[in-house]
Design a protein around this motif. Structure first.
Motif, PDB file in Angstrom:
ATOM      1  N   CYS A 227       0.852  -1.193   0.000  1.00 15.93           N
ATOM      2  CA  CYS A 227       0.000   0.000   0.000  1.00 15.93           C
ATOM      3  C   CYS A 227       0.892   1.248   0.000  1.00 15.93           C
ATOM      4  O   CYS A 227       2.056   1.183   0.362  1.00 15.93           O
ATOM      5  N   SER A 228       0.342   2.371  -0.430  1.00 13.67           N
ATOM      6  CA  SER A 228       1.137   3.603  -0.431  1.00 13.67           C
ATOM      7  C   SER A 228       0.217   4.819  -0.457  1.00 13.67           C
ATOM      8  O   SER A 228      -0.969   4.714  -0.788  1.00 13.67           O
ATOM      9  N   HIS A 229       0.792   5.965  -0.121  1.00 10.96           N
ATOM     10  CA  HIS A 229       0.109   7.251  -0.192  1.00 10.96           C
ATOM     11  C   HIS A 229      -0.448   7.451  -1.597  1.00 10.96           C
ATOM     12  O   HIS A 229      -1.616   7.825  -1.779  1.00 10.96           O
ATOM     13  N   ASP A 230       0.361   7.161  -2.611  1.00 11.90           N
ATOM     14  CA  ASP A 230      -0.057   7.400  -4.000  1.00 11.90           C
ATOM     15  C   ASP A 230      -1.213   6.499  -4.426  1.00 11.90           C
ATOM     16  O   ASP A 230      -2.111   6.931  -5.141  1.00 11.90           O
ATOM     17  N   LYS A 231      -1.176   5.229  -3.971  1.00 13.42           N
ATOM     18  CA  LYS A 231      -2.272   4.313  -4.347  1.00 13.42           C
ATOM     19  C   LYS A 231      -3.587   4.751  -3.714  1.00 13.42           C
ATOM     20  O   LYS A 231      -4.646   4.655  -4.324  1.00 13.42           O
ATOM     21  N   CYS A 232      -3.508   5.240  -2.459  1.00 13.14           N
ATOM     22  CA  CYS A 232      -4.714   5.739  -1.800  1.00 13.14           C
ATOM     23  C   CYS A 232      -5.244   6.969  -2.534  1.00 13.14           C
ATOM     24  O   CYS A 232      -6.450   7.113  -2.747  1.00 13.14           O
ATOM     25  N   LEU A 233      -4.325   7.834  -2.927  1.00 16.69           N
ATOM     26  CA  LEU A 233      -4.710   9.053  -3.633  1.00 16.69           C
ATOM     27  C   LEU A 233      -5.400   8.699  -4.954  1.00 16.69           C
ATOM     28  O   LEU A 233      -6.403   9.315  -5.335  1.00 16.69           O
ATOM     29  N   ALA A 234      -4.887   7.690  -5.621  1.00 18.68           N
ATOM     30  CA  ALA A 234      -5.502   7.246  -6.883  1.00 18.68           C
ATOM     31  C   ALA A 234      -6.928   6.754  -6.634  1.00 18.68           C
ATOM     32  O   ALA A 234      -7.828   6.995  -7.447  1.00 18.68           O
ATOM     33  N   ALA A 235      -7.136   6.079  -5.485  1.00 13.73           N
ATOM     34  CA  ALA A 235      -8.485   5.593  -5.161  1.00 13.73           C
ATOM     35  C   ALA A 235      -9.413   6.764  -4.872  1.00 13.73           C
ATOM     36  O   ALA A 235     -10.564   6.782  -5.320  1.00 13.73           O
ATOM     37  N   ILE A 236      -8.890   7.774  -4.148  1.00 13.30           N
ATOM     38  CA  ILE A 236      -9.723   8.945  -3.832  1.00 13.30           C
ATOM     39  C   ILE A 236     -10.093   9.698  -5.106  1.00 13.30           C
ATOM     40  O   ILE A 236     -11.194  10.241  -5.228  1.00 13.30           O
ATOM     41  N   SER A 237      -9.195   9.683  -6.085  1.00 17.35           N
ATOM     42  CA  SER A 237      -9.455  10.423  -7.330  1.00 17.35           C
ATOM     43  C   SER A 237     -10.684   9.884  -8.064  1.00 17.35           C
ATOM     44  O   SER A 237     -11.226  10.536  -8.943  1.00 17.35           O
TER      45      SER A 237
END
Ligand SMILES: [Zn+2]
Length: 303
Positions: A249-259
């Motif tokens: 998991c990562s900050h960027d993967k979470c951000l992609a999900a929020i997008s």
């Protein structure tokens, strides 16, 4: 036994996968010994004992399975059913980087159940293989055998038509898990004489492997263990492969999900809570996102 040295050490090399081949037979084997990587998977989850043991066994089984990958990619093994566990899943790749999770049903967080069938109930095992290049494919088998090891061996028999035997061991006090796999390696020669020999070789090695004891697999390293089991056979032991815990998991993967969330919804969550928090189901890391992190998603289709 050729190609291996006998060692006197009683300190097991843990978190490794060993693969070996019987030189004069069409039989291969694998040995997996887990300690730290398993402890990382169960850390902070407060799983009841039966659940963490089954998750460990599923992890060892997934290590044994990913070792059969002939390409770069990953395997996910998921158990699901009508028992206290909603689902349990372990994911591993060809580099033996593993992660896993058990999701208990809301009323079952303290379940005392401790066998495969008590925990999963009437259920299935879903094995998904995702090559880095090419199409993913999935196999589903009903969990009809008594143990996870037998269910997985059954999967090999049904889906790949390869005679396979699997042994899984757990020590909840030491938080260690181990497993072994023995598999027939069919060759092109389909003569009945050859098939009979292959079958009897496989049976012979299976019987020897069946004498393995939990205290041995948790205290001996691969060389000592292979000597203990197969000292009259010629065995080639390959380079061991390290097994590690890697969530991914990562900050960027979470951000992609929020997008993927609608802009007005992001705005309303921010207005209420001043941030959006996401917690990884696997490692329980929480990632927080504030207005500055998210403004590009809001402004892009805002009016
Ligand atoms: Zn994570």
């Amino acid at each position: 036994m050729s190609n291996t040295k006998i060692t006197n050490t009683t300190i097991a090399t843990t978190d490794v996968l060993n693969r070996y081949l019987f030189n004069d037979m069409h039989v291969r084997g694998e040995l997996v010994q887990l300690s730290k990587s398993y402890q990382s998977i169960i850390k902070n989850h407060n799983y009841p004992v039966g659940v963490r043991v089954l998750l460990g066994e599923l992890m060892a089984a997934t290590c044994l399975l990913t070792a059969t990958l002939k390409f770069e990619g990953e395997i996910t093994v998921q158990l699901q059913g009508d028992g206290p566990i909603g689902y349990m899943s372990v994911n591993g790749d060809n580099n033996q980087q593993m992660r896993g999770i058990a999701k208990l049903k809301p009323q079952q967080k303290q379940t005392k159940a401790n066998s495969l069938h008590e925990l999963i109930g009437k259920g299935t095992m879903v094995i998904t293989i995702r090559p880095k290049k090419g199409e993913a494919y999935q196999g589903v088998v009903a969990l009809e055998q008594a143990t996870l090891a037998e269910c997985l061996a059954h999967y090999f028999e049904v889906s790949e038509q390869i005679p396979t035997k699997i042994w899984l061991f757990s020590d909840d006090d030491k938080q260690q898990i181990a497993g072994s796999l023995v598999q027939l390696l069919p060759d092109g020669d389909g003569s009945s004489e050859n098939l009979i020999k292959q079958e009897s070789d496989f049976e012979h090695i299976s019987q020897l492997t069946n004498t393995i004891k939990a205290d041995e697999i948790f205290s001996l390293d691969a060389q000592a263990l292979l000597y203990r089991l197969y000292h009259q056979e010629k065995v080639s032991l390959f380079e061991p492969q390290a097994i590690s815990y890697q969530c991914g998991c990562s900050h960027d993967k979470c951000l992609a999900a929020i997008s993927q969330i609608a802009a007005d919804e992001i705005e309303s969550i921010l207005a209420e809570q001043s941030k959006i928090s996401m917690t990884c189901d696997y490692c329980l890391t929480t990632y927080d996102f504030f207005y500055d992190d998210l403004k590009s998603f809001i402004s892009k289709d805002s009016h």
